[in-house]
Design a protein around this motif. Structure first.
Motif, PDB file in Angstrom:
ATOM      1  N   LEU A   1      18.340  90.629   3.658  1.00  0.00           N
ATOM      2  CA  LEU A   1      18.212  90.454   2.213  1.00  0.00           C
ATOM      3  C   LEU A   1      19.561  90.733   1.560  1.00  0.00           C
ATOM      4  CD1 LEU A   1      16.435  90.096  -0.330  1.00  0.00           C
ATOM      5  CD2 LEU A   1      15.938  92.547  -0.194  1.00  0.00           C
TER       6      LEU A   1
ATOM      7  N   VAL B   1       8.772  91.592   9.652  1.00  0.00           N
ATOM      8  CA  VAL B   1      10.079  91.984   9.123  1.00  0.00           C
ATOM      9  C   VAL B   1      10.934  90.736   8.986  1.00  0.00           C
ATOM     10  CG1 VAL B   1      12.208  93.255   9.566  1.00  0.00           C
ATOM     11  CG2 VAL B   1      10.020  94.250  10.218  1.00  0.00           C
TER      12      VAL B   1
ATOM     13  N   TYR C   1       8.096  93.132   5.310  1.00  0.00           N
ATOM     14  CA  TYR C   1       9.238  93.940   4.890  1.00  0.00           C
ATOM     15  C   TYR C   1      10.462  93.037   4.819  1.00  0.00           C
ATOM     16  CZ  TYR C   1       6.653  98.250   5.847  1.00  0.00           C
ATOM     17  OH  TYR C   1       5.744  99.265   5.838  1.00  0.00           O
TER      18      TYR C   1
ATOM     19  N   PRO D   1      14.909  90.207   8.027  1.00  0.00           N
ATOM     20  CA  PRO D   1      16.139  90.944   7.710  1.00  0.00           C
ATOM     21  C   PRO D   1      17.115  90.143   6.842  1.00  0.00           C
ATOM     22  CG  PRO D   1      16.314  89.980   9.875  1.00  0.00           C
ATOM     23  CD  PRO D   1      14.934  89.634   9.364  1.00  0.00           C
TER      24      PRO D   1
ATOM     25  N   LEU E   1      14.331  93.338   4.401  1.00  0.00           N
ATOM     26  CA  LEU E   1      15.319  94.406   4.563  1.00  0.00           C
ATOM     27  C   LEU E   1      16.735  93.891   4.393  1.00  0.00           C
ATOM     28  CD1 LEU E   1      13.941  96.046   7.833  1.00  0.00           C
ATOM     29  CD2 LEU E   1      13.401  96.679   5.487  1.00  0.00           C
ATOM     30  N   ASP E   2      17.571  94.662   3.710  1.00  0.00           N
ATOM     31  CA  ASP E   2      18.992  94.326   3.689  1.00  0.00           C
ATOM     32  C   ASP E   2      19.636  94.850   4.969  1.00  0.00           C
ATOM     33  OD1 ASP E   2      19.420  97.061   3.340  1.00  0.00           O
ATOM     34  OD2 ASP E   2      20.335  96.865   1.368  1.00  0.00           O
TER      35      ASP E   2
ATOM     36  N   VAL F   1      10.536 103.087   5.845  1.00  0.00           N
ATOM     37  CA  VAL F   1      11.827 102.403   5.829  1.00  0.00           C
ATOM     38  C   VAL F   1      12.918 103.450   5.667  1.00  0.00           C
ATOM     39  CG1 VAL F   1      13.277 100.739   4.607  1.00  0.00           C
ATOM     40  CG2 VAL F   1      10.821 100.318   4.846  1.00  0.00           C
TER      41      VAL F   1
ATOM     42  N   SER G   1      16.751 103.730   4.683  1.00  0.00           N
ATOM     43  CA  SER G   1      17.633 102.808   3.980  1.00  0.00           C
ATOM     44  C   SER G   1      18.641 103.534   3.107  1.00  0.00           C
ATOM     45  CB  SER G   1      16.797 101.879   3.101  1.00  0.00           C
ATOM     46  OG  SER G   1      17.605 100.978   2.391  1.00  0.00           O
TER      47      SER G   1
ATOM     48  N   ARG H   1      18.847  98.185  -0.046  1.00  0.00           N
ATOM     49  CA  ARG H   1      17.709  97.635  -0.769  1.00  0.00           C
ATOM     50  C   ARG H   1      16.704  97.042   0.206  1.00  0.00           C
ATOM     51  NH1 ARG H   1      18.653  93.397  -3.356  1.00  0.00           N
ATOM     52  NH2 ARG H   1      16.890  93.602  -4.714  1.00  0.00           N
ATOM     53  N   TRP H   2      15.452  97.169  -0.132  1.00  0.00           N
ATOM     54  CA  TRP H   2      14.411  96.569   0.668  1.00  0.00           C
ATOM     55  C   TRP H   2      13.160  96.393  -0.208  1.00  0.00           C
ATOM     56  CZ3 TRP H   2       9.807  99.237   1.503  1.00  0.00           C
ATOM     57  CH2 TRP H   2       9.811 100.587   1.164  1.00  0.00           C
ATOM     58  N   ARG H   3      12.280  95.516   0.252  1.00  0.00           N
ATOM     59  CA  ARG H   3      11.033  95.261  -0.466  1.00  0.00           C
ATOM     60  C   ARG H   3       9.899  95.118   0.529  1.00  0.00           C
ATOM     61  NH1 ARG H   3      12.068  90.290  -4.578  1.00  0.00           N
ATOM     62  NH2 ARG H   3       9.830  90.535  -4.846  1.00  0.00           N
TER      63      ARG H   3
ATOM     64  N   SER I   1      19.187  98.727   6.062  1.00  0.00           N
ATOM     65  CA  SER I   1      17.817  99.239   6.117  1.00  0.00           C
ATOM     66  C   SER I   1      17.201  98.969   7.479  1.00  0.00           C
ATOM     67  CB  SER I   1      16.958  98.585   5.036  1.00  0.00           C
ATOM     68  OG  SER I   1      17.493  98.815   3.754  1.00  0.00           O
TER      69      SER I   1
END
Length: 97
Positions: A44, A40, A69, A42, A71-72, A86, A88, A91-93, A75
């Motif tokens: 983002l 992870v 991952y 964090p 994560l903003d 996730v 949320s 936004r995340w990817r 999330s």
């Protein structure tokens, strides 16, 4: 990062954390609580971390070969048994591996 089974110097270097870990006195990088096969990263698009933008996410996506991952600040990762998802409102990817 400490929860990933595959946390090592190569992963820390790719994620930009190796220098910070050495500053903390870590000579050998190893997972402290090896529970998961993913990482992870964090913050983002966080105003507190302006360099963690889409270009940063794209660079990581192009360089990692493990699940990561991104994560903003709105999330979180939820783990229930073997299920990972996730939660949320932002936004995340999921990139890599």
């Amino acid at each position: 990062m400490i929860f990933s089974r595959h946390f090592d110097e190569r992963a820390a270097d790719l994620l930009g954390d190796l220098a910070d870990l050495h500053l903390l006195g870590e000579e050998r990088i190893k997972p402290a609580c090896p529970l998961f096969d993913w990482y992870v990263k964090p913050h983002l698009d966080s105003p507190s971390f302006p360099s963690r933008d889409e270009a940063w996410a794209d660079r990581l996506a192009a360089s990692v070969d493990f699940p990561l991952y991104l994560l903003d600040d709105d999330s979180a990762i939820r783990v229930r048994g073997e299920e990972v998802d996730v939660v949320s409102t932002g936004r995340w990817r999921l990139v890599g591996g």
